[in-house]
Enzyme design. Sequence first.
Site, PDB file in Angstrom:
ATOM      1  N   PRO A   2       0.765  -1.287   0.059  1.00 22.50           N
ATOM      2  CA  PRO A   2       0.164  -0.200  -0.096  1.00 22.50           C
ATOM      3  C   PRO A   2       0.833   1.111  -0.151  1.00 22.50           C
ATOM      4  O   PRO A   2       1.490   1.375   0.856  1.00 22.50           O
ATOM      5  CB  PRO A   2      -0.741  -0.145   1.442  1.00 22.50           C
ATOM      6  CG  PRO A   2      -0.247  -0.910   2.357  1.00 22.50           C
ATOM      7  CD  PRO A   2       1.003  -1.679   1.275  1.00 22.50           C
ATOM      8  N   ARG A 303      16.306  -1.498  -3.111  1.00 17.96           N
ATOM      9  CA  ARG A 303      15.184  -2.065  -3.708  1.00 17.96           C
ATOM     10  C   ARG A 303      15.512  -1.498  -5.200  1.00 17.96           C
ATOM     11  O   ARG A 303      16.598  -1.886  -5.419  1.00 17.96           O
ATOM     12  CB  ARG A 303      13.937  -1.185  -3.187  1.00 17.96           C
ATOM     13  CG  ARG A 303      14.101   0.270  -2.650  1.00 17.96           C
ATOM     14  CD  ARG A 303      12.868   0.997  -2.532  1.00 17.96           C
ATOM     15  NE  ARG A 303      11.795   0.434  -2.048  1.00 17.96           N
ATOM     16  CZ  ARG A 303      11.382   0.800  -0.556  1.00 17.96           C
ATOM     17  NH1 ARG A 303      11.919   1.628  -0.127  1.00 17.96           N
ATOM     18  NH2 ARG A 303      10.344   0.475  -0.179  1.00 17.96           N
TER      19      ARG A 303
END
Length: 315
Positions: A2, A303
């Site tokens: 989210p 990431r």
Amino acid sequence: MPELPEVETVREGLERLVLGRAVLDVSVRREYSIRRQPGGADALESALLGRTLSAAARRGKFLWLPIADEAGQDTPDSALLIHLGMSGQLRVTEIDEVAREPGDHVRVRLTLGVAAVVGERPEDLDPALILDFVDQRTFGHLSVARLIPTADGLAGGRGTTDPLIPEPVAHIARDLLDPDLDLPALIQRIQRRRTGVKRALLDQRLVSGIGNIYADEALWRAELHYAAATDRLTTARLEGLLTAAQDVMTEALHAGGTSFDALYVNVNGSSGYFSRSLAVYGQHGLPCPRCGTPIVREPFANRSSHFCPVCQRIR
DNA sequence: AAGGCCACCTGCTTGC
DNA sequence: TGCAAGCAGGTGGCCT
């Protein structure tokens, strides 16, 4: 899962389904999911039992449900605070439909009483509900926190007009969909930073709600490289970037909002409808929708960053 | 002291 | 097939 659009979708679901309900039972199935709760499960339970959920508020990726002694009482001084982390979901189910044990990833289960409206006949009362906090990776968490005044005296976030914010959220900046956001001030703060523009976008103390997906999508729309130096970006460029971020999150919010049924508060970012509209995130090797050059993925801050090597050059 | 790295946790996918 | 490494949408705390 989210980022802001997904959390806002959840907030709207909660606003529709659980306001005015009292907490009848609290079941903590994984202690780690309430690690931010001082006093642990006992404290969470005693803070919630018998209290009424009186609003559904959000700032950035944080959600909170202010709790009152009784429906309609004075301004609450505490709230059930929820962060969904990477994989959190909230699910609302009618109690009669929950015949079996909670699934493996249900970390906390609340039982909520009927929506008590004075004068309503018993047969018209809504059934009791189960509110499940589901979280595979357990980076999300839940706690009861004190509400304190906002630094600027304005509303704490979307879904509330009270100038109050949960104490653990006080350091989180307003997000791009907040009507009280001061955009010129935000642009100046970004220009005073000495870092890459994506790091700034992801810093929730500067501007909240943006995560890795929408950062990459906004940078692609604004034709900016993720490592572009913040202190060399013009006001016009930053306006363009922040407007792009606003646009992409608003579009995602509209797409996410359509995939809901009445009793299922869902979080469905990448697997939902909007994933078809992503230009760069997760699209490495596929052609850039603007120029056809294959999209590149590069390691960034533990990431990845996804971008078009032609449209998004450092200069 | 602003900026950046990493641990926190689980499960799925990829590659040897 | 088996196992290890890589990867995933977040963020608080700690280091420089």
